[in-house]
Scaffold this active site. Structure first.
Site, PDB file in Angstrom:
ATOM      1  N   GLY A   1      -2.815   5.389  -0.872  1.00  0.00           N
ATOM      2  CA  GLY A   1      -2.867   6.831  -1.112  1.00  0.00           C
ATOM      3  C   GLY A   1      -3.849   7.166  -2.222  1.00  0.00           C
ATOM      4  N   ASP A   2      -3.772   6.406  -3.322  1.00  0.00           N
ATOM      5  CA  ASP A   2      -4.677   6.655  -4.455  1.00  0.00           C
ATOM      6  C   ASP A   2      -6.126   6.470  -4.020  1.00  0.00           C
ATOM      7  OD1 ASP A   2      -2.456   7.053  -5.954  1.00  0.00           O
ATOM      8  OD2 ASP A   2      -2.464   5.071  -6.904  1.00  0.00           O
TER       9      ASP A   2
ATOM     10  N   SER B   1       0.857   1.626   1.205  1.00  0.00           N
ATOM     11  CA  SER B   1       1.295   1.524  -0.187  1.00  0.00           C
ATOM     12  C   SER B   1       0.774   2.714  -0.988  1.00  0.00           C
ATOM     13  CB  SER B   1       0.759   0.240  -0.808  1.00  0.00           C
ATOM     14  OG  SER B   1      -0.645   0.343  -0.952  1.00  0.00           O
ATOM     15  N   LYS B   2       1.292   2.837  -2.196  1.00  0.00           N
ATOM     16  CA  LYS B   2       0.834   3.915  -3.066  1.00  0.00           C
ATOM     17  C   LYS B   2      -0.653   3.744  -3.357  1.00  0.00           C
ATOM     18  CE  LYS B   2       1.521   4.995  -7.678  1.00  0.00           C
ATOM     19  NZ  LYS B   2       0.246   5.683  -7.785  1.00  0.00           N
ATOM     20  N   ARG B   3      -1.073   2.487  -3.429  1.00  0.00           N
ATOM     21  CA  ARG B   3      -2.487   2.226  -3.707  1.00  0.00           C
ATOM     22  C   ARG B   3      -3.387   2.803  -2.602  1.00  0.00           C
ATOM     23  NH1 ARG B   3      -3.653  -3.472  -4.475  1.00  0.00           N
ATOM     24  NH2 ARG B   3      -1.564  -3.558  -5.324  1.00  0.00           N
TER      25      ARG B   3
END
Ligand code: GLU
Length: 504
Positions: free
Chosen positions: A267-268, A263-265
């Site tokens: 990546g963050d 998920s994008k999370r």
């Protein structure tokens, strides 16, 4: 029959790298089979429309060199390629399905559906869905009298059109990646095909357009696998079974560690991008960095995606575009989730970066920083030649200020460790010798240093790290003689003298 494949994103936000991989596999199959790769924008869901998303998708594909043969920009004989512009074509199919008994009108309000769901929960039943077990309890053209249905419609009552899943059937299809997939129709829900706003849902529009655009292979993410049996039934219901495309559902892209979808999370949290290009969310204004902005080459990004769920069966990892096209086939796509590795992405980039010439690297730097600190093209190429072996991302080439600036400070820990009583004297003498050099080339500088350590009967370790500290302010970096040549005699000697004054 020539291969026709499509990438069919919905413009609901930035394009995740999983979406780029789907586009890539479609593109590769099309190119390999000398077929056609189509971009179709699936924008029938007005509620999920995000401004800028369609543009973003097109730009991302362009950056990756995944260029459609037919699409909103390219045109083609099966257009338009945005579903919102094909709006008028879908109602006839909803009508056809109602007339043939494959679909029905449903008048239930969202509140009524919610109430049915709540009731089932209270009674401790399985998760409720609108299906062949429950449709008989709802307000639809299966339960209401014909004239009542007619008068509701005439009075402008809101309705949806739902697919009528047949009972007691095992729906079978062959997935090009997973093999035979069987599902019991009793477990499928009666999906909405057409909505009260006059727009089709994804299911109807997707199947109708795949048919209209003569798509031969539907290659898409695993999240669509549960919908595939219903699509198989829909092809049959519309009388298109003989020309139904083949299905291939790609494996999920998994988190670097642990289980679950990337998920994008993630990546963050772990510091890597999940989007090809920077994306600014129009609502929250939150900016998410992209591979491009982080200094990746599109070739490296694409190469990484190629191997995220596919392998050639050989040891080869670096593929040119032509090699990818020649090697690609759906039967080597893996079934199970493909684990994403940020380190591997960097490894790919490093490979691409180090295979570029200094002049190409200089142009890469300019694309990110056009004025790069006043260095001209020759100087910039020289700097890149010195830094390529020490860089992974294009942005790494930009971070070493000592190529164009005197050190603002010196690594004190290093100075304390390396500076000895005799250092100031030795370095002053060496500086004076270098100042005498007419030909300030890497070789000559090396020679002076070697002669110097021999003459003084000292180890290179007594001058090398100090030299570096005085020139760059820190430890590590390219060869000192090469950097000195790059800086020129005047600047090198000046830096040595300034440093000696400050530290000596
Ligand atoms: N519009 C769907 C999506 O956004 C397309 C799925 C498909 O390829 O059928 O993923």
């Amino acid at each position: 029959m020539s291969v026709r494949v499509r990438f069919a994103p919905s413009p609901t936000g930035a394009l995740h790298m999983g979406g780029v991989r789907t586009a890539l596999y479609n593109y590769l199959l099309a190119k390999k089979e000398k077929g056609t790769f189509i971009l179709r924008i699936e924008d029938t869901d007005q509620n999920r429309f995000v401004p800028g998303a369609e543009e973003y998708i097109k730009k991302s594909l362009e950056w990756c060199g995944i260029v459609p043969d037919e699409g909103p920009e390219q045109g083609g004989e099966y257009g338009p390629y945005c579903q919102s512009e094909r709006k008028a074509s879908y109602a006839q199919y909803a009508q056809q399905l109602i007339d043939s008994g494959w679909a029905y009108y449903a008048f239930d309000t969202p509140e009524e559906i919610e109430a049915a769901r709540e009731n089932a929960k209270k009674e401790g039943k399985h998760a409720w869905q609108y299906d062949l077990h429950t449709r008989g309890t709802m307000r639809n053209s299966e339960t209401l009298a014909k004239d009542e249905v007619a008068s509701l419609i005439a009075a402008g009552a809101k309705y949806t059109v739902r697919f009528k899943v047949p009972a007691g059937e095992v729906v079978v299809f062959v997935d090009e990646i997973r093999g035979e997939v069987r599902s019991n129709s009793d477990l499928l829900d009666d999906k909405v095909l057409f909505k009260s706003d006059g727009m089709p849902t994804y299911h109807l529009a997707n199947v109708a357009d795949d048919h209209a655009m003569k798509i031969t292979h539907v290659i898409r993410g695993e999240e669509w696998l549960p919908s595939a049996p219903m699509h198989v039934l829909l092809y049959r219901a519309l009388g298109w079974e003989d020309s139904r495309p083949k299905f291939a559902h790609l494996p999920l892209i998994m988190k670097p560690e642990g289980n679950g979808k990337l998920s994008k999370r993630d990546g963050d949290k772990l510091g890597f991008p999940v989007f090809p290009l920077e994306w600014k969310d129009p609502k929250s204004e939150e900016i998410s960095s992209g591979y491009r902005e982080q200094g990746y080459y599109p070739e490296a990004f694409v190469n990484m995606l190629l191997l995220l769920g596919w392998n050639s069966g050989t040891e080869q990892e670096i593929f040119t575009r032509d090699e990818m096209i020649a090697a690609f086939s759906l039967d080597r796509v893996v079934k199970s989730g493909a684990r994403f590795s940020p380190d591997k992405s960097k490894w790919f980039n490093e490979n691409y970066l180090r295979s570029r010439s200094p002049e190409q690297l200089a142009a890469d730097v300019r694309s990110l920083a056009p004025e790069f600190n006043g260095l001209d093209d020759t100087k910039l190429a020289q700097m890149c030649a010195l830094m390529a072996e020490r860089s992974t991302l294009i942005t790494d080439l930009l971070t070493h200020t000592y190529f164009y600036e005197r050190p603002a400070s010196y690594d004190e820990k290093l100075a304390r460790k390396k500076w000895k009583e005799e250092t100031t004297g030795l370095m002053t003498e060496l500086t004076n010798e270098l100042d005498q050099l007419d030909d300030f080339s890497e070789e000559k500088i090396d020679q002076v240093m070697q002669d110097f350590v021999a003459k003084k009967e000292i180890g290179f370790g007594q001058i090398g790290p100090i030299f570096r500290l005085l020139i760059t302010g820190k430890g590590g970096g390219p060869s000192m003689s090469a950097l000195s040549e790059f800086l020129g005699k005047e600047e090198t000697v000046a830096r040595l003298r300034i440093g000696l004054e400050k530290l000596g």
